[in-house]
Design an enzyme around this catalytic site. Sequence first.
Site, mmCIF file in Angstrom:
data_model
loop_
_atom_site.group_PDB
_atom_site.id
_atom_site.type_symbol
_atom_site.label_atom_id
_atom_site.label_comp_id
_atom_site.label_asym_id
_atom_site.label_seq_id
_atom_site.Cartn_x
_atom_site.Cartn_y
_atom_site.Cartn_z
ATOM 1 N N ILE A 19 0.976 33.681 27.997
ATOM 2 C CA ILE A 19 1.712 32.481 28.193
ATOM 3 C C ILE A 19 1.651 32.135 29.650
ATOM 4 O O ILE A 19 1.429 30.681 29.890
ATOM 5 C CB ILE A 19 3.194 32.783 27.659
ATOM 6 C CG1 ILE A 19 3.150 33.169 26.330
ATOM 7 C CG2 ILE A 19 3.836 31.333 28.036
ATOM 8 C CD1 ILE A 19 2.846 31.953 25.299
ATOM 9 N N GLU A 141 -7.748 36.839 30.981
ATOM 10 C CA GLU A 141 -6.719 37.743 31.031
ATOM 11 C C GLU A 141 -7.126 39.049 30.660
ATOM 12 O O GLU A 141 -7.931 39.071 29.549
ATOM 13 C CB GLU A 141 -5.551 37.173 29.854
ATOM 14 C CG GLU A 141 -4.530 37.941 29.647
ATOM 15 C CD GLU A 141 -3.742 37.262 28.363
ATOM 16 O OE1 GLU A 141 -3.941 36.341 27.784
ATOM 17 O OE2 GLU A 141 -2.811 38.347 27.698
ATOM 18 N N GLU A 150 -7.474 53.159 29.299
ATOM 19 C CA GLU A 150 -8.701 52.450 28.932
ATOM 20 C C GLU A 150 -8.836 51.033 29.427
ATOM 21 O O GLU A 150 -9.940 50.422 29.296
ATOM 22 C CB GLU A 150 -8.329 51.950 27.121
ATOM 23 C CG GLU A 150 -6.702 51.549 27.073
ATOM 24 C CD GLU A 150 -6.442 51.513 25.514
ATOM 25 O OE1 GLU A 150 -7.064 52.246 24.811
ATOM 26 O OE2 GLU A 150 -5.402 50.818 25.077
ATOM 27 N N THR A 189 12.861 45.870 42.589
ATOM 28 C CA THR A 189 11.433 45.511 42.878
ATOM 29 C C THR A 189 10.662 46.633 42.730
ATOM 30 O O THR A 189 9.301 46.724 42.895
ATOM 31 C CB THR A 189 11.428 44.901 44.266
ATOM 32 O OG1 THR A 189 11.807 45.942 45.212
ATOM 33 C CG2 THR A 189 12.294 43.771 44.197
ATOM 34 N N CYS A 382 -3.550 29.856 2.091
ATOM 35 C CA CYS A 382 -4.482 30.862 1.440
ATOM 36 C C CYS A 382 -3.956 31.700 0.585
ATOM 37 O O CYS A 382 -3.787 31.079 -0.673
ATOM 38 C CB CYS A 382 -4.932 31.667 2.853
ATOM 39 S SG CYS A 382 -6.530 32.594 2.559
ATOM 40 N N ARG A 463 -11.704 36.227 1.030
ATOM 41 C CA ARG A 463 -12.813 36.626 0.133
ATOM 42 C C ARG A 463 -12.680 36.072 -1.096
ATOM 43 O O ARG A 463 -13.835 36.007 -1.746
ATOM 44 C CB ARG A 463 -12.671 37.945 0.298
ATOM 45 C CG ARG A 463 -13.241 38.746 1.439
ATOM 46 C CD ARG A 463 -13.266 40.150 1.184
ATOM 47 N NE ARG A 463 -12.938 40.991 2.449
ATOM 48 C CZ ARG A 463 -13.917 41.399 3.344
ATOM 49 N NH1 ARG A 463 -15.141 40.766 3.223
ATOM 50 N NH2 ARG A 463 -13.496 42.044 4.470
ATOM 51 N N HIS A 508 -6.726 27.742 6.550
ATOM 52 C CA HIS A 508 -5.550 28.182 7.760
ATOM 53 C C HIS A 508 -5.180 26.903 8.493
ATOM 54 O O HIS A 508 -5.746 27.015 9.524
ATOM 55 C CB HIS A 508 -5.743 29.440 8.304
ATOM 56 C CG HIS A 508 -5.892 30.654 7.673
ATOM 57 N ND1 HIS A 508 -4.732 31.467 7.284
ATOM 58 C CD2 HIS A 508 -6.631 31.147 6.655
ATOM 59 C CE1 HIS A 508 -4.830 32.287 6.290
ATOM 60 N NE2 HIS A 508 -6.313 32.174 6.285
ATOM 61 N N GLU A 510 -2.796 26.208 10.247
ATOM 62 C CA GLU A 510 -1.931 26.534 11.207
ATOM 63 C C GLU A 510 -2.702 26.961 12.516
ATOM 64 O O GLU A 510 -2.318 26.981 13.787
ATOM 65 C CB GLU A 510 -1.062 27.828 10.824
ATOM 66 C CG GLU A 510 -1.804 28.999 10.800
ATOM 67 C CD GLU A 510 -2.238 29.230 9.162
ATOM 68 O OE1 GLU A 510 -2.385 28.407 8.660
ATOM 69 O OE2 GLU A 510 -2.570 30.380 8.877
#
Length: 549
Positions: A19, A141, A150, A189, A382, A463, A508, A510
Site C-alpha cells: 500500500i 517492492e 531468503e 523506536t 467463475c 479449467r 473474474h 474483480e
Amino acid sequence: MAKYIFVTGGVTSSLGKGIIAASLAKLLQARGFKVTIQKFDPYINVDPGTLNPYEHGECYVTEDGAETDLDLGHYERFLNIFTSQANNVTTGRIYQTVINKEREGAYLGKTVQVVPHITDEIKRRMQLLGQSDEYDIIITEIGGTVGDIESLPFVEAVRQLQWELPEEDSVIVHLTLIPYLKAAKELKTKPTQHSVKMLSQEGVHPDIIVCRTEKPLTPELRRKIAQFCNVKQEAVIEAADAPTIYEVPILMMREGLDKTVLKKMRITDYKEPELGKWKEFLDKLKYPNGKVTIGLIGKYLELQDAYKSILESFIHAGAMNECQVQVVNVHSEFITADNVSEKLSGLDGLLVAPGFGHRGVEGKIEAVKYARENNLPFFGICLGMQMAAIEFARNVLGLPEAHSTEMNPQTKEPVIDLMEEQKKITAKGGTMRLGAYPCELLPGSLAASIYNQTKISERHRHRWEFNNAYLDAFEKAGMIASGKNPGTGLVEIIELKDHPFFIGVQYHPELKSTVENPQPIFVHFVKAAKTFADKKQEAKKTTLQKEMI
Ligand code: GLN
C-alpha cells in the site's frame, strides 16, 4: 533511463508495504511521471498460482495471464494501469531461469553461485521494465522482512544496483513499525533502529524511513529516529493507521514522501499532484447516502485476503453508487436447505465466490436457488457461475444429477465439464485458462446493458466450462448465454431472463476494477441491491401503515 525506488520492510510482515509502494506510485503518477511497480517475492514457488488461498491470499491474474501476488492488484487499482508477468518475480522463477541456463551450458563451465549468478538474474529482472522508455520511475517492492535468510540475495542485488546506478537514480525506502507500549504509554523506536542496522549490515542504507504507527510521531521522536538511523529528519515519514487504504496516498502526500523521493532523485521539475478524481472517490466513500448488505458466499472466509479483489471492487462500486456496501461473509459449507432462508433473508444481494474443489459447493447451490426464487440480486463469479448453471439444471430443467465433473467426474449430467484443451494437461502450475480473452455480448441482454457495449475483454482463471450440449435446453427454459468467446463459442456469461438481476460470469471481473474505473457489473449489482433494499423498506412501511389503520 528510468529511475528506481526500492521498498523494503523491517520489524514485522503485514505492515502494508504494498500500500505504501502503491501510494507513493500514485503520488508520482499524479505529478505527471510514468510509474509502474513490481514485486519480488523471496519464496520458492515459481508463482503463487499453486498456493492455497489460506497460504498467501488471493492469486491475482494479469492481462497476459500471469498468476501473481495480490499486491499487483493494489498496484493496478491505485494506478489504473495494467501490470504483467514482468511485474512479479519469485525466487523460484529466478532459480528456474538460472538452472535452465546452466543445463543449456550457458555458463561455460563456471561454478554457478548465488553471487553473482542469482543476483545477476535478480538485477536483470529488476531492470527489465526500465529498459523501454515506457516508464520514468520503477518502484520495486521486496517481499518479506529484512533479516530473513531468503531475502538476502534480493537485498544484495539492490546493494549492487545502487552502486552501479548514478547516485540520483535510486532511492531506498524502508518501512518499519514503531510499536506503542500501552503500559509505558510510549512509542518505541528500538525495533526500527535494529531493522535499519540489519539492512545496513547487508550493505543497503535507507534514504527514507516510513514508520507505521498507531499514535502520531512527536518531533522529538522523529529526530531520534533520524539521528539513530542516519537519515535526514524530513526523511522520517509517519504512516498512521488509516480508516481506508485509499486514504494512504493523501497521508503520504501530507508527510511529503513523494517530494522527499524526488529531492533524492534531484528532480525539481514537477507539477502539483492532480488528485481530483481520487479525492472525489474518497469523499463518496466517506459520506455515503445509503447502505446495502451483500452476502459473500465462499469457503476461504477465515482469511480476508482470499477475496481481496472482490472486496475492493465492492468499495469502488459502493462509492460510485454513493452507498456503503457491507459485505457479510456466509460460509458455504454451513448452508443447507433447512437454514438457507434464515441465513440469507437479511441480504440485499448475493455473490457466490470463485473456488476449487467440492468442499462447500452444495451450500453454494442452495444459496443460488434462494436468490433465484426470491428475486434477490445475484452475481456469480467463475465457480459461482458454474454453481448457478448446476442449480438451474437440477431445479428448473429437472436434472437432479446435474454437476460439474470437477466435483463428480462420473456425473450423468455434466453441465459443467473440463475444457477440451485441459484434458491432456497434468501439470498444475500456470496451466489453467489464464488471462484476458475477448467476449461478445448479446445485444439487448442485461450484460450488454451493464457494459454499454457488445465487445469486451476480461481475465480468466479456470479449467472447467459450461457444457454447450445443454445450452439449448437452458435457453428454452429462460437462462441465456449472454456472453460468448467469439472464437470458441465458450459460454462466458449466463443470465436469467425473468429475474431483476441474475448474472454469472466465467471470468473474474474483480481483477479489473480500479478506483478510477470501477468494474461495471459490480456497479450495477450494487445498484440492483439498492433497489432491492428500497423495495424491502417500502414494503415494511406499507405493512406498518396497514397495521396502524
Ligand atoms: N474450479 C473452477 C474451474 O477451474 C472454477 C475456478 C474459479 O472459480 N476460479 O473451472
